[in-house]
Design an enzyme around this catalytic site. Structure first.
Site: not given
Length: 266
Positions: A20-21, A13, A177, A163, A18
């Site tokens: 996190i990965g 990912g 999710y 999350s 922009g």
């Protein structure tokens, strides 16, 4: 200065500058690691934030390299395909000459979700396939790869992402999710116990709300006000923690679900 020199990492990912990965990959590269950047451009292209060109993402990571001998490689993969995780591990290992030391499973499915009243079987199945099943199959293939190496290499690291779905009000608008991210948090301790004999640590990070471009306007300001610092988390905030977990300094940290939320108040 280069605690990960000579080690290799697969970051999933990592297809958007922009995200996190990307921040994680830059941190690992700055620590001296070779990094394989997994991306799935069609997913990002279908989202409001759009997709970046993979070669530009890779170039940004190369700028952070602490060791000029380290490699930065990028490649696609649709992890909803049950065969894709094992294939991705093999591809990354081949790129680095046979091994992967660090696995950061950062990918997730965005969209295709709803409330309890609006979700359906297709939504649940889609999130299961990408957010949970593919992560476990990646870990399985990663462990098999390391077991096949004569020495196993330096201490292995697995970092998964959750999350904060089990904190305060949860995520009632993203049931599919939240369910699948909760499954990763729940399996963390079991995986850590199973993999301790292989000298692999397993931890899961909850980065909290991170400003990756998915909210704007009043909604963006309202979330910022929930942080004591008055600002959103930035991608490099969880990236610093994840990069540290990959080093030998964190060798005694395993089986933990770590909240990195900047004091976020729901």
């Amino acid at each position: 200065m280069l605690p990960l020199r000579g080690r290799s990492a697969l970051v999933t990912g990592a297809g958007r500058r922009g995200g996190i990965g990307y921040a994680v990959a830059r941190r690992l590269a700055a620590y001296g690691a070779s990094v394989y950047l997994h991306h799935h451009v069609p997913h990002d292209a279908a989202m409001p934030w759009g997709a970046d060109r993979p070669e530009e993402v890779a170039a940004g990571v190369r700028e952070a390299l602490g060791d000029p001998a380290a490699l930065v490689v990028e490649g696609p993969g649709d992890l909803s395909d049950p065969a894709a995780p094992a294939r991705l591990i093999r591809t990354a290992a081949d790129a680095f000459g046979g091994g992967v030391d660090i696995l950061v499973a950062n990918h997730a499915l965005s969209g295709s979700d709803g409330t309890l009243d609006t979700i359906d079987a297709a939504m649940l199945d889609a999130h299961w396939a990408v957010d949970t099943r593919s992560v476990l199959l990646l870990v399985q293939a990663y462990v098999r790869l390391r077991a096949a190496r004569p020495s196993g290499g330096p201490g292995g690291r697995v970092v998964m992402m959750t999350s904060g779905q089990d904190i305060a009000g949860g995520m009632p608008g993203e049931i599919a999710y939240a369910l699948q991210k909760g499954a990763l948090a729940s399996i963390t301790r079991s995986l850590a116990t199973a993999l301790a004999e292989h000298a692999i640590t397993v931890n899961t990070v909850n980065p909290g709300p991170v400003d990756t471009g998915y909210l704007t306007g009043d909604a963006h300001s309202a979330v910022a006000a929930m942080f004591p610092a008055g600002r959103w988390g930035q991608p490099d905030d969880p990236a610093r923690l994840i990069a540290w977990l990959a080093t030998d300094e964190a060798a005694w940290i395993t089986g933990e679900v770590i909240d990195s939320e900047g004091g976020f108040r729901r």
